[in-house]
Design a protein around this motif. Structure first.
Motif, PDB file in Angstrom:
ATOM      1  N   ASP A  67       0.832  -1.211   0.000  1.00  0.00           N
ATOM      2  CA  ASP A  67       0.000   0.000   0.000  1.00  0.00           C
ATOM      3  C   ASP A  67       0.864   1.258   0.000  1.00  0.00           C
ATOM      4  OD1 ASP A  67      -2.364  -1.525   0.143  1.00  0.00           O
ATOM      5  OD2 ASP A  67      -2.232  -1.633   2.328  1.00  0.00           O
ATOM      6  N   ARG A 116       2.445   1.731  -3.419  1.00  0.00           N
ATOM      7  CA  ARG A 116       1.467   2.263  -4.376  1.00  0.00           C
ATOM      8  C   ARG A 116       1.246   3.756  -4.132  1.00  0.00           C
ATOM      9  NH1 ARG A 116      -2.331  -0.637  -2.776  1.00  0.00           N
ATOM     10  NH2 ARG A 116      -1.593  -2.510  -3.825  1.00  0.00           N
ATOM     11  N   GLU A 117       1.130   4.144  -2.891  1.00  0.00           N
ATOM     12  CA  GLU A 117       0.899   5.551  -2.538  1.00  0.00           C
ATOM     13  C   GLU A 117       2.078   6.424  -2.949  1.00  0.00           C
ATOM     14  OE1 GLU A 117      -1.264   8.742  -0.519  1.00  0.00           O
ATOM     15  OE2 GLU A 117      -1.858   6.742  -1.201  1.00  0.00           O
ATOM     16  N   SER A 153       8.377   0.824  -6.351  1.00  0.00           N
ATOM     17  CA  SER A 153       8.214  -0.624  -6.281  1.00  0.00           C
ATOM     18  C   SER A 153       8.097  -1.064  -4.830  1.00  0.00           C
ATOM     19  CB  SER A 153       9.400  -1.332  -6.932  1.00  0.00           C
ATOM     20  OG  SER A 153      10.558  -1.183  -6.137  1.00  0.00           O
ATOM     21  N   ASP A 174       4.420  -8.000  -9.762  1.00  0.00           N
ATOM     22  CA  ASP A 174       5.099  -6.885 -10.420  1.00  0.00           C
ATOM     23  C   ASP A 174       6.604  -7.074 -10.263  1.00  0.00           C
ATOM     24  OD1 ASP A 174       5.533  -4.498 -11.733  1.00  0.00           O
ATOM     25  OD2 ASP A 174       5.288  -3.271  -9.935  1.00  0.00           O
TER      26      ASP A 174
END
Length: 364
Positions: free
Chosen positions: A16, A19-20, A24, A163
């Motif tokens: 999280d 992503r924020e 990576s 990913d």
């Protein structure tokens, strides 16, 4: 996303925060864990993102990874296979040039063993992992490694479910070219022999529009090679015969030979066969001899991987050649870029193949 919560109100995770912050997972893990190399601007951005989300690191996990060990892991699907043995050599060459020690684990193409191998490497505080994943759909254990800040690079296979950088070849194009070689020599009744784990769910289906055959299944190398084989037939309007397309868990030469004998013993056998892996290539060649077929007089064949034996037998075998040692080196080089803090978007690195034409194929 509110402070102190991740998706659906759960406690925010490293993923999280990554992503924020727009980085990576591995970079976020290094910054939050206080180890490894991370650019100062990225470190500040990650900490700000963690503060906004109310992220608090797991103290136990953090204490387990107080620093790296100058070692990397290589997880091979089956190191008895010459492909993985050569890839392992490439990984080791790069690791030792970087002053790191490689930790090598063989998982016998078993997902449960692979999950355990990843945990073993994490417990050893490994700095990064190169893995040829047994499954391209069940990769939660690889994502968990990334959340611990350990970069992961996939070898020979790629997955939309994690990913990560990957080093592969274009299996569809390689198989299309091998099959086209047989078609150009006048063959129309062409068989295919491929080793595939049935757990990945490959299935022959009618192609879109109802013309010809397609294959449904995860994008593993052998599945993509079936796609390339069928595409080459379709491009020349040659119908694919389901009876001639044989695949299954042919993990050793004996089982591959058994299936090849069944294929070659059909009432209307193929005049040519494409074997999609080095194991099935050897099984097919042995089966042709066992069935008393002259190669290429009665059977033309194209195999995969330019192993020593393929050039030493009589006749020598036409093969699709790839370089597993170069693939291992490329995977390890990419891994060390990540270990050193490279946070560029993940890449699918495609290395070349070539068709080595020898005497096992002839005009029909």
């Amino acid at each position: 996303m509110g402070a102190g919560t991740g998706p659906r109100g759960s406690r925010p995770t490293v993923a999280d925060v990554a992503r924020e912050a727009g980085v990576s997972v591995a970079t976020a893990g290094r910054a939050l864990g206080g180890y490894g190399r991370v650019r100062e601007d990225l470190r500040a951005r990650i900490r700000e993102a963690a503060d906004r989300l109310g992220y608090s690191p797991n103290a136990i996990a953090r204490s387990m990874r107080s620093g790296g060990t100058r070692s990397i892991g290589f997880i091979g699907a089956d190191i008895a296979n010459p492909y993985f043995a050569a890839a392992m050599r490439g990984v080791c060459d790069v690791a030792r040039a970087e002053g790191y020690e490689p930790v090598l684990l063989n998982v016998d193409d078993r997902l449960d063993v692979e999950r355990n191998a990843v945990q073993v490497l994490l417990d050893k505080q490994i700095d990064g992992i190169v893995v040829s994943p047994t499954s391209v759909t069940d990769v939660e254990h690889l994502r968990r490694a990334q959340e611990r800040g350990v970069p992961v690079v996939l070898l020979d296979r790629t997955s939309p479910h994690v990913d990560a950088d990957s080093v592969v070849i274009d299996n569809v194009a390689a198989a299309r070219g091998a099959t086209a070689h047989l078609l150009e020599r006048g063959h129309r009744r062409i068989g295919l022999l491929a080793s595939i784990d049935p757990a990945e769910g490959p299935e022959l289906v009618a192609a879109p529009g109802g013309a010809g055959l397609g294959v449904r299944g995860a994008a593993r190398p052998s599945v993509d090679r079936i796609r390339g084989f069928l595409a080459a037939l379709d491009e020349r309007a040659v119908p694919a015969d389901r009876e001639l397309v044989r695949f299954g868990p042919f993990l050793d030469v004996t089982t591959a030979e058994r299936e090849a004998v069944a294929l070659l013993s059909l009432p209307d056998p193929p005049t040519a066969v494409f074997a999609a892996e080095n194991v099935t290539t050897q099984g097919l060649y042995t089966a042709a001899r066992r069935c008393g077929l002259a190669v290429p007089g009665q059977l033309s064949l194209v195999g995969f991987d330019d192993l020593d034996w393929t050039a030493l037998v009589d006749p020598p075998v036409t093969v699709v050649a790839q370089s597993p040692i170069d693939m291992g080196r490329a995977a390890a080089e990419r891994l060390f870029r990540r270990i050193k803090g490279d946070d560029a978007p993940c890449e699918r690195i495609v290395l070349p193949t070539r068709l080595v034409v020898r005497s096992s194929t002839a005009e029909l």
